[in-house]
Design an enzyme around this catalytic site. Sequence first.
Site, short mmCIF file in Angstrom:
data_model
loop_
_atom_site.label_atom_id
_atom_site.label_comp_id
_atom_site.label_asym_id
_atom_site.label_seq_id
_atom_site.Cartn_x
_atom_site.Cartn_y
_atom_site.Cartn_z
N CYS A 142 13.92 10.84 6.91
CA CYS A 142 13.70 10.47 8.32
C CYS A 142 14.96 10.53 9.17
O CYS A 142 14.91 10.86 10.34
CB CYS A 142 13.11 9.06 8.38
SG CYS A 142 14.05 7.90 7.39
N GLU A 174 9.87 16.03 15.07
CA GLU A 174 10.27 15.89 13.66
C GLU A 174 9.44 16.87 12.81
O GLU A 174 8.22 16.86 12.88
CB GLU A 174 9.99 14.46 13.20
CG GLU A 174 10.45 14.20 11.79
CD GLU A 174 10.15 12.77 11.31
OE1 GLU A 174 9.04 12.28 11.58
OE2 GLU A 174 11.02 12.17 10.68
N LYS A 187 0.88 -1.19 0.00
CA LYS A 187 0.00 0.00 0.00
C LYS A 187 0.90 1.23 0.00
O LYS A 187 1.46 1.60 1.03
CB LYS A 187 -0.87 -0.02 1.27
CG LYS A 187 -2.23 0.64 1.15
CD LYS A 187 -2.24 2.12 0.91
CE LYS A 187 -2.01 2.99 2.12
NZ LYS A 187 -1.86 4.43 1.71
N GLU A 244 9.44 1.15 10.83
CA GLU A 244 10.54 2.07 10.48
C GLU A 244 9.94 3.46 10.55
O GLU A 244 9.18 3.86 9.66
CB GLU A 244 11.04 1.80 9.05
CG GLU A 244 11.45 0.36 8.76
CD GLU A 244 12.77 0.00 9.39
OE1 GLU A 244 13.58 0.90 9.66
OE2 GLU A 244 12.98 -1.20 9.63
P1 NAD Z 1 2.37 8.55 7.65
O1 NAD Z 1 2.60 7.76 8.87
O2 NAD Z 1 1.39 9.63 7.68
O3 NAD Z 1 1.92 7.59 6.44
C1 NAD Z 1 2.65 6.47 6.06
C2 NAD Z 1 1.73 5.47 5.41
O4 NAD Z 1 0.77 5.03 6.36
C3 NAD Z 1 0.94 5.99 4.21
O5 NAD Z 1 0.88 4.99 3.21
C4 NAD Z 1 -0.44 6.22 4.80
O6 NAD Z 1 -1.48 6.10 3.84
C5 NAD Z 1 -0.52 5.09 5.80
N1 NAD Z 1 -1.50 5.30 6.88
C6 NAD Z 1 -2.00 6.47 7.36
N2 NAD Z 1 -2.90 6.22 8.34
C7 NAD Z 1 -2.95 4.88 8.49
C8 NAD Z 1 -3.67 4.01 9.36
N3 NAD Z 1 -4.54 4.49 10.25
N4 NAD Z 1 -3.45 2.68 9.27
C9 NAD Z 1 -2.57 2.19 8.39
N5 NAD Z 1 -1.88 2.96 7.51
C10 NAD Z 1 -2.06 4.28 7.56
O7 NAD Z 1 3.82 9.06 7.21
P2 NAD Z 1 4.19 10.00 5.98
O8 NAD Z 1 3.76 11.37 6.32
O9 NAD Z 1 3.73 9.38 4.71
O10 NAD Z 1 5.78 9.89 5.99
C11 NAD Z 1 6.59 10.63 6.80
C12 NAD Z 1 7.05 9.82 7.99
O11 NAD Z 1 7.72 8.63 7.58
C13 NAD Z 1 8.09 10.58 8.80
O12 NAD Z 1 7.83 10.43 10.18
C14 NAD Z 1 9.40 9.88 8.42
O13 NAD Z 1 10.41 10.06 9.36
C15 NAD Z 1 8.95 8.48 8.29
N6 NAD Z 1 9.91 7.65 7.52
C16 NAD Z 1 10.69 6.74 8.17
C17 NAD Z 1 11.64 5.99 7.46
C18 NAD Z 1 12.53 4.98 8.15
O14 NAD Z 1 13.18 4.20 7.45
N7 NAD Z 1 12.62 4.96 9.45
C19 NAD Z 1 11.77 6.17 6.09
C20 NAD Z 1 10.96 7.12 5.46
C21 NAD Z 1 10.02 7.85 6.20
#
Ligand code: NAD
Length: 493
Positions: free
Chosen positions: A296, A396, A187, A262
Amino acid sequence: MSALLPEVSAFLNSSPIKQFIGGEWVAAASGGTLETRDPGDGKVIAKFAAGDARDVDAAVNAAQQAFRKSGWATLPNNDRAVYLHRLADLVDQRREVLAQIESLDVGKPVGQARGDIQNVAASLRYFADLNVNMRRHEPIAVKGFDARSIRVPYGVCGFIFPWNFPLLLVGWGISPALAAGNTVVIKPAEDTPLSTLYFAKLVEEVGIPRGIVNVITGLGETAGAALSRHAGIKRMSFTGSPEVGRLVGEACGKNLVPVKLELGGKGAAVVFDDVDVAATAQALAGAITFNSGQVCCTATRWLVHEKIYDELVDRACKALTSVAIGHEMDAATQMGPVVSEKQRQRVLGYLDRGEKEGAKVVLRGGAANVSGHQAGYYVKPALLGGSPDNVCCREEIFGPTAYLMKFKSEDEAVELVNRSTYGLANSVWSQNLDRANRVAEAMVAGNSWINAHNLFAHGIPYGGCNLSGLGGGVNSPETFLDYLRPQSVVRPL
Ligand code: NAD
């Protein structure tokens, strides 16, 4: 501006783009669609299926059938590796197509998107080869028994990804799962689904059996939530924010499904007074402008020794104000827009709150105007400084910003680094390698880097602790083993 390749235009014009379930391209069960925009212009570039729980159910069922019946799980390791190598070759051949799609959907400079796509091919090859060379049967020497430990794939693995490195993270995530013999349901983020959907076309072209790779698109609260709580998932991997990571962890906990999280970070760079100040300032400015700061693990807290603080800050400000901000498809652009207007408001909102809480504005950011692209989501780099209790130092932000602090002693620097509730990645900068290694080991995080920030290579584990994640990281031999279930086989003698 680079012209769009005909293949890219044709793909975007095939909108609304369907989901890839069981080897078929299918519309959402609801018939609904969502839109994705070019962050550089704010214009809609394609529509795609608004999948929900019904689509997730269909995808998980297809992946279950494929796990049981396609022979993928039981293929000789070499044969699975051949498929993955062919897929990697095709990703390389279509690098430019994928890079343009990624660039337009995320807003990242097309040159940087090219690097992401190269990394996807490298991930597929790394795990394909690891799979060929890894032993799955180990004898256990215990008196009175003929015993062995075997490793077998789990079944259907679910993957939920964020928008900052959409296809690169797909590569890191699904390559070990596929190489191990699992089937996957992906997804992608609703802001950036396009490269993953195009990748599914390549999966189809290579002839990977139907149902091994499935892509459902949709909102997090609907499609993402349905995937994370689906009883047919045997292993889950989530990359994204800690807030959503908690929800996914809870859902998996209810089903007792192992989950890899992650999550976000608030990385520190500790800079001692024996560094090359000009080069370090340049490197740190590069760290917060790379991918418009939407990284991140990047260095968003700069702890600088008091003796070089003024010089480093001065040089960093010069580097940051000379970064070429522009449309992602313009070859001269060094920093593109952030991914959405929502993200731009988040970044600007944090800077306002930080200033109101008493942070000193070292370099004022704000919205940036790019000529000819007034509707794009551009922001200028910003630096704030002051108390470690400030919201901009603790949370963040995910934009081109950093928070500055001065330190006098090594202990003080380590204490400031470890105040963070996150634990993804930090760096230490010094020519004194004894000191650098000492500090690197004392900083609490999954990753400590010396004299550089944002270092990645296949074979070096990458993951987080505390609010930055749990359940094992990515990119290493351990990651591959995470997708294999251990089982002992025992006979009394
Ligand atoms: P997010 O958590 O808002 O969304 C991530 C994913 O989760 C999306 O596909 C979203 O549709 C889905 N999602 C949202 N609500 C959900 C729910 N209730 N249940 C299941 N899935 C759901 O994050 P974002 O804004 O897309 O990305 C930014 C974040 O990702 C930052 O915090 C960043 O640090 C982190 N990140 C971490 C890594 C790592 O390797 N540690 C890598 C990249 C990004």
